[in-house]
Enzyme design. Structure first.
Site, mmCIF file in Angstrom:
data_model
loop_
_atom_site.group_PDB
_atom_site.id
_atom_site.type_symbol
_atom_site.label_atom_id
_atom_site.label_comp_id
_atom_site.label_asym_id
_atom_site.label_seq_id
_atom_site.Cartn_x
_atom_site.Cartn_y
_atom_site.Cartn_z
ATOM 1 N N GLU A 63 60.182 -54.891 -13.270
ATOM 2 C CA GLU A 63 60.456 -53.521 -13.693
ATOM 3 C C GLU A 63 60.219 -52.502 -12.575
ATOM 4 O O GLU A 63 60.981 -51.541 -12.441
ATOM 5 C CB GLU A 63 59.597 -53.174 -14.922
ATOM 6 C CG GLU A 63 60.090 -53.781 -16.216
ATOM 7 C CD GLU A 63 59.584 -55.201 -16.435
ATOM 8 O OE1 GLU A 63 59.765 -55.731 -17.541
ATOM 9 O OE2 GLU A 63 59.004 -55.793 -15.486
ATOM 10 N N ASP A 102 56.687 -60.442 -20.718
ATOM 11 C CA ASP A 102 56.184 -59.710 -21.894
ATOM 12 C C ASP A 102 56.112 -60.636 -23.105
ATOM 13 O O ASP A 102 55.142 -60.608 -23.869
ATOM 14 C CB ASP A 102 57.108 -58.535 -22.227
ATOM 15 C CG ASP A 102 57.103 -57.440 -21.193
ATOM 16 O OD1 ASP A 102 56.052 -56.816 -20.998
ATOM 17 O OD2 ASP A 102 58.152 -57.201 -20.574
#
Length: 290
Positions: free
Chosen positions: A163, A143
């Site tokens: 994730e 990210d």
């Protein structure tokens, strides 16, 4: 002569950080380095990290001597993602368990939006931010580098969005930014499989622009590139970055809002608790069946 605002920013930079090290490695170059500086934790993103990344970027935005910024990391790995189980971690905070579910969901939603904003600060910095990645770059680390303008890595670098294996949806920007960097198909591949890719594959799909043979060559090569950028017209460089971002599909914010709302409910599931416990206990998680 520097303005009062820029002088204040330089003084603030010198006061130091807990999770970062912000330096000007070469006094002759208008390049600052922002280094993730928690090597014992593999530079996992802590509450301090989320507080200090936007602070550093806002200060560097105001410092005239900072014409380009290099984002790097100390130790053998770039970033292990978001720190799990640490004090103050919004993903493991109770958010009023036993209280009104809507209030708890809103508290979690605000926490997610705050973490999103911390990484978006890299993108909002008017100076170009160049990521120099080595070792493992996991989850929140992906990210973070996705918010940078240019990405380079060493041959030992690996990238993974974990994730999905932790029973959550990546919510700090990768799902919004990666499709614009590597294409929808490649982004979906990474996000849905949770598989680890090598530096060579990252280069092939366009996640990084160049692969260096070693961290030493990476550091030297990125410093040279940043110096070259810093020597160009600051107005042209900042204008180019601003136009590139504005010319991009403008639905990033809408996507971030959607995933924040989604996860404000979904992150309260038992699967997240189980995933974290399994991670800590180094075992395979057993998730609930829908």
């Amino acid at each position: 002569m520097a303005s009062g605002g820029s002088s204040d920013a330089e003084a603030e930079l010198r006061r130091g950080f807990k999770a970062l090290a912000v330096t000007r490695p070469d006094p002759a170059a208008a390049v600052y380095e922002v280094r993730l500086s928690r090597p014992a934790q593999r530079n996992a993103l802590s509450p301090d990290s989320f507080a200090e990344i936007p602070r550093a970027m806002a200060l560097l935005d105001r410092v005239p001597a900072a014409r380009a910024v290099v984002l790097s990391a100390a130790g053998p790995h770039f970033c292990a993602g978001i720190e799990l189980g640490g004090p103050g971690n919004p993903l493991t905070a109770p958010f009023g368990r036993g209280a009104d579910p809507a209030a708890a969901a809103e508290g979690l939603r605000r926490a997610i939006l705050g973490m999103q904003a911390a990484l978006t600060a890299v993108e909002l910095c008017r100076k170009p931010v160049i990521a120099a990645v080595h070792g493992a770059c996991v989850g929140g680390g992906v990210d973070l580098v996705a918010a940078c303008d240019i990405r380079y890595c060493s041959k030992d670098a690996t990238f993974v969005l974990k994730e999905v294996d932790m029973a959550i949806v990546a919510d700090l920007g990768a799902l919004q930014r990666l499709p614009r960097i590597v294409g929808y198909g490649n982004a979906a591949d990474l996000a849905l499989t949770g598989r680890r890719i090598t530096a060579a594959e990252a280069k092939e799909m366009g996640l990084v622009s160049r692969v260096f043979d070693s961290k030493q060559e990476l550091d030297a090569g990125v410093a040279k590139i940043a110096k070259e950028i810093s020597e160009k017209s600051a107005n042209a460089v900042m204008g180019t970055k601003a136009v590139l971002l504005r010319s991009r599909d403008i639905t990033v914010e809408q996507g971030l809002e959607h995933v924040a709302t989604w996860n404000s409910g979904m992150l309260r599931s038992n699967d997240l608790v189980e995933a974290i416990k399994a991670f800590m206990e180094k075992r395979k998680p057993v998730f609930s069946k829908l």
